[in-house]
Design a protein around this motif. Structure first.
Motif, mmCIF file in Angstrom:
data_model
loop_
_atom_site.group_PDB
_atom_site.id
_atom_site.type_symbol
_atom_site.label_atom_id
_atom_site.label_comp_id
_atom_site.label_asym_id
_atom_site.label_seq_id
_atom_site.Cartn_x
_atom_site.Cartn_y
_atom_site.Cartn_z
ATOM 1 N N GLN A 8 0.848 -1.184 0.000
ATOM 2 C CA GLN A 8 0.000 0.000 0.000
ATOM 3 C C GLN A 8 0.887 1.238 0.000
ATOM 4 O O GLN A 8 2.021 1.207 0.476
ATOM 5 C CB GLN A 8 -0.889 0.017 1.250
ATOM 6 N N THR A 9 0.368 2.319 -0.510
ATOM 7 C CA THR A 9 1.081 3.586 -0.536
ATOM 8 C C THR A 9 0.607 4.436 0.633
ATOM 9 O O THR A 9 -0.591 4.491 0.926
ATOM 10 C CB THR A 9 0.810 4.334 -1.849
ATOM 11 N N ILE A 10 1.554 5.080 1.323
ATOM 12 C CA ILE A 10 1.203 6.016 2.381
ATOM 13 C C ILE A 10 1.857 7.353 2.074
ATOM 14 O O ILE A 10 2.804 7.438 1.301
ATOM 15 C CB ILE A 10 1.629 5.523 3.783
ATOM 16 N N SER A 34 11.946 4.554 -0.511
ATOM 17 C CA SER A 34 10.931 3.668 0.063
ATOM 18 C C SER A 34 11.564 2.461 0.736
ATOM 19 O O SER A 34 11.138 2.049 1.820
ATOM 20 C CB SER A 34 9.962 3.184 -1.026
ATOM 21 N N ALA A 35 12.589 1.895 0.119
ATOM 22 C CA ALA A 35 13.260 0.734 0.708
ATOM 23 C C ALA A 35 13.915 1.100 2.033
ATOM 24 O O ALA A 35 13.876 0.319 2.991
ATOM 25 C CB ALA A 35 14.290 0.172 -0.268
ATOM 26 N N LEU A 36 14.526 2.270 2.105
ATOM 27 C CA LEU A 36 15.149 2.711 3.350
ATOM 28 C C LEU A 36 14.116 2.923 4.446
ATOM 29 O O LEU A 36 14.327 2.536 5.597
ATOM 30 C CB LEU A 36 15.927 4.007 3.133
ATOM 31 N N VAL A 37 13.000 3.546 4.100
ATOM 32 C CA VAL A 37 11.950 3.785 5.088
ATOM 33 C C VAL A 37 11.373 2.450 5.563
ATOM 34 O O VAL A 37 11.167 2.250 6.768
ATOM 35 C CB VAL A 37 10.847 4.705 4.517
ATOM 36 N N ARG A 38 11.135 1.511 4.638
ATOM 37 C CA ARG A 38 10.620 0.189 5.042
ATOM 38 C C ARG A 38 11.583 -0.505 5.991
ATOM 39 O O ARG A 38 11.177 -1.067 7.011
ATOM 40 C CB ARG A 38 10.373 -0.687 3.809
ATOM 41 N N ALA A 39 12.881 -0.467 5.670
ATOM 42 C CA ALA A 39 13.880 -1.121 6.525
ATOM 43 C C ALA A 39 13.905 -0.491 7.918
ATOM 44 O O ALA A 39 13.995 -1.192 8.929
ATOM 45 C CB ALA A 39 15.254 -1.056 5.865
#
Length: 85
Positions: A8-10, A34-39
């Motif tokens: 999902q997009t936030i 996005s990958a950094l924020v997810r990690a």
């Protein structure tokens, strides 16, 4: 990390200073923001996986960074001949 599920997009509001840090780190690691924020969220919200990074997780920014190597270097056993002797 590789995600097989639909994501999902936030929307996220960041101060300029934090956004600059995120962009700088993204460029240095050669991964998207996005990958950094997810990690970062994974580390913060899932303490059970904290400190259990795989070798790839630790060296992800290096993957694919060397130029001029054979494309099959990770799968062709001939490149391991004599290794460890």
């Amino acid at each position: 990390m590789y995600y097989t599920a639909t994501m999902q997009t936030i929307s996220l509001k960041l101060p300029d200073s934090l956004l600059e840090l995120l962009e700088k780190e993204s460029r240095q690691r050669r991964v998207n923001k996005s990958a950094l924020v997810r990690a970062a969220l994974e580390r913060e919200l899932r303490p059970e996986i904290k400190g259990k990074a795989s070798c790839y997780d630790l060296a992800q920014d290096l993957a694919g960074s060397l130029k001029g190597l054979p494309k099959d270097i990770a799968t062709n056993p001939k490149y391991m001949e004599g290794f460890g002797r």
